[in-house]
Design a protein around this motif. Sequence first.
Motif, mmCIF file in Angstrom:
data_model
loop_
_atom_site.group_PDB
_atom_site.id
_atom_site.type_symbol
_atom_site.label_atom_id
_atom_site.label_comp_id
_atom_site.label_asym_id
_atom_site.label_seq_id
_atom_site.Cartn_x
_atom_site.Cartn_y
_atom_site.Cartn_z
ATOM 1 N N SER A 226 7.474 -0.466 -3.576
ATOM 2 C CA SER A 226 6.347 0.097 -4.317
ATOM 3 C C SER A 226 6.846 0.959 -5.474
ATOM 4 O O SER A 226 6.321 0.901 -6.579
ATOM 5 N N TYR A 227 7.884 1.755 -5.206
ATOM 6 C CA TYR A 227 8.491 2.589 -6.256
ATOM 7 C C TYR A 227 9.037 1.719 -7.387
ATOM 8 O O TYR A 227 8.808 1.994 -8.572
ATOM 9 N N LEU A 228 9.748 0.645 -7.039
ATOM 10 C CA LEU A 228 10.325 -0.233 -8.059
ATOM 11 C C LEU A 228 9.239 -0.883 -8.902
ATOM 12 O O LEU A 228 9.379 -1.006 -10.124
ATOM 13 N N HIS A 229 8.148 -1.293 -8.259
ATOM 14 C CA HIS A 229 7.088 -2.010 -8.968
ATOM 15 C C HIS A 229 6.227 -1.101 -9.843
ATOM 16 O O HIS A 229 5.769 -1.523 -10.909
ATOM 17 N N PRO A 235 9.276 -1.187 -14.672
ATOM 18 C CA PRO A 235 9.044 -1.906 -13.413
ATOM 19 C C PRO A 235 10.183 -2.870 -13.107
ATOM 20 O O PRO A 235 10.737 -3.513 -14.001
ATOM 21 N N ILE A 236 10.518 -2.955 -11.826
ATOM 22 C CA ILE A 236 11.643 -3.775 -11.387
ATOM 23 C C ILE A 236 11.182 -4.700 -10.269
ATOM 24 O O ILE A 236 10.534 -4.263 -9.321
ATOM 25 N N GLU A 295 5.579 -9.461 -9.270
ATOM 26 C CA GLU A 295 5.812 -8.476 -8.213
ATOM 27 C C GLU A 295 5.397 -9.022 -6.851
ATOM 28 O O GLU A 295 5.962 -8.640 -5.820
ATOM 29 N N LYS A 296 4.432 -9.944 -6.844
ATOM 30 C CA LYS A 296 3.961 -10.503 -5.585
ATOM 31 C C LYS A 296 5.018 -11.394 -4.918
ATOM 32 O O LYS A 296 4.896 -11.721 -3.727
ATOM 33 N N SER A 297 6.048 -11.788 -5.695
ATOM 34 C CA SER A 297 7.157 -12.541 -5.090
ATOM 35 C C SER A 297 7.918 -11.659 -4.108
ATOM 36 O O SER A 297 8.341 -12.108 -3.035
ATOM 37 N N ASP A 298 8.100 -10.384 -4.465
ATOM 38 C CA ASP A 298 8.724 -9.436 -3.541
ATOM 39 C C ASP A 298 7.841 -9.196 -2.323
ATOM 40 O O ASP A 298 8.339 -9.008 -1.208
ATOM 41 N N VAL A 299 6.532 -9.213 -2.537
ATOM 42 C CA VAL A 299 5.598 -8.997 -1.432
ATOM 43 C C VAL A 299 5.775 -10.099 -0.387
ATOM 44 O O VAL A 299 5.815 -9.834 0.824
ATOM 45 N N TYR A 300 5.893 -11.347 -0.849
ATOM 46 C CA TYR A 300 6.088 -12.463 0.082
ATOM 47 C C TYR A 300 7.384 -12.276 0.875
ATOM 48 O O TYR A 300 7.393 -12.398 2.111
ATOM 49 N N SER A 301 8.472 -11.984 0.173
ATOM 50 C CA SER A 301 9.762 -11.808 0.846
ATOM 51 C C SER A 301 9.703 -10.671 1.854
ATOM 52 O O SER A 301 10.269 -10.767 2.953
ATOM 53 N N GLU A 420 5.149 11.187 -2.237
ATOM 54 C CA GLU A 420 6.492 11.692 -1.918
ATOM 55 C C GLU A 420 7.409 10.554 -1.525
ATOM 56 O O GLU A 420 8.587 10.510 -1.859
ATOM 57 N N PHE A 421 6.814 9.575 -0.829
ATOM 58 C CA PHE A 421 7.589 8.486 -0.238
ATOM 59 C C PHE A 421 8.063 7.476 -1.271
ATOM 60 O O PHE A 421 9.203 7.037 -1.255
ATOM 61 N N VAL A 422 7.175 7.106 -2.212
ATOM 62 C CA VAL A 422 7.518 6.044 -3.146
ATOM 63 C C VAL A 422 7.729 6.518 -4.558
ATOM 64 O O VAL A 422 8.232 5.765 -5.390
#
Length: 453
Positions: A226-229, A235-236, A295-301, A420-422
């Motif tokens: 989430s932080y990366l996106h 955005p990463i 970004e949804k490609s990371d979600v699938y993985s 705080e988390f992301v």
Amino acid sequence: MCRHDCVNTDGDFECTCPKGYRGNGRVDGEGCRRGEPLLLKIFAGSALGVIILLLSACLIYLELKRRRSNKAKEEHFHRNGGMMLLEKLADRERSPDMVKIFTSTELQKATNDFNNDMIIGQGGFGTVYKGLLQDNTLVAVKKSKRVDPNQTEQFINEVLVLSQVNHRNVVRLLGCCFETEVPLLVYEFVDNGTLSSHIHNQSKGGCLIDWDMRLRIAAETAGVLSYLHSSAATPIIHRDVKSDNILVDHNFTAKVADFGASRLVPVDHTQLSTMVQGTFGYLDPEYMQTNQLTEKSDVYSFGVVLLELLTGRGAICFDKPEEEKNLSYFFLSMLKQDRILEIVDDGILIVGDDKNRESQIMEVAKIAKRCLYVRGEDRPSMKEVAMELEGLRLGGKHAWARNGDDGEETESLLRDRLNEFVGNGDGYSNTTIGYDSIRDQVNLLPTMGGLGR
């Protein structure tokens, strides 16, 4: 008085020594002593000359060797992308000091000249060595397997991506080295191996991790993505999310690693056209069909990683029956039949009457199902996934959505925790496995589409 011959002079005398002797010849003086043979003098002079020549030759050789070494290091520096990195840092108006450049000598000493005993991981792209710097800092040194000019940009990409990531659940990049034949990356040392080793290889040194640990690791990993996106300066997209690329420290805190395949997403873009890259079993089917990375490609993985945490199975298992080889397909099939608990890892169902745990497991299974939808637009964002998992960790089922007087307070708490988390980070990849061709996995898409949405 003379010891040998005496020659009178006016009012005095002189003493002489025989041939081959030297001295003043006087009895009351140094007398006569035998002189060094001429041959010995010649030999001594020649030996001294040879020694001087040899020393000079050695010094010249060492100097030439040093110059050749420096020239080779300079050539490696350019070929491995050193100048490319400095130029890209300059283009982004970032200081070169933000990425430490190690010398090859430093890393050779740290790894005992890359001794095989120092190897802690090997994969398709290279070998990872454990190292000890002069200041006693433990590091992991990633050495590419071969010289491939086509991988230079990927290497520089990983440096650039990690240099701008500052998150407590991301493996921290300490620096890089361009002076060797193959480029090197230096990371913080994470001492407890990969998530994969603990959920798949418990008989080979892995530890049994309970449900609470698995849920925390899942939430931490989701927080990183989430932080990366959405929270990183640019955005990463990680593009290779898998359990082999999630390390754990001695406290079993998740550390996401291996950003070699990652891509920076321009602000005005939502997708990138790229050659399909990743690991079979984790690859987004929509990405495989369209070459459009989102970004949804990371979600699938990440959904596949959730399945691994739930079931203890690998993403691809060739030793299983045909219908069970692909974990995503098998999971969706069992979910459709309402038989999920039959494939849940025994290690997390030790307490059979723990209804809260069973409820959490089913909620995570539902999150995984949504992550695995074939169409990317139907999948949740990683921020949504991170909030849901964090909500489960706090003990609530979709805690932010509850009705009641404390609903707003709970939502506020979750959002504070998520921020705080992301959003405020503080500061070994195994060989890719999969089907023989992408077509083998794409063939599953119609069936999977019927199970998903």
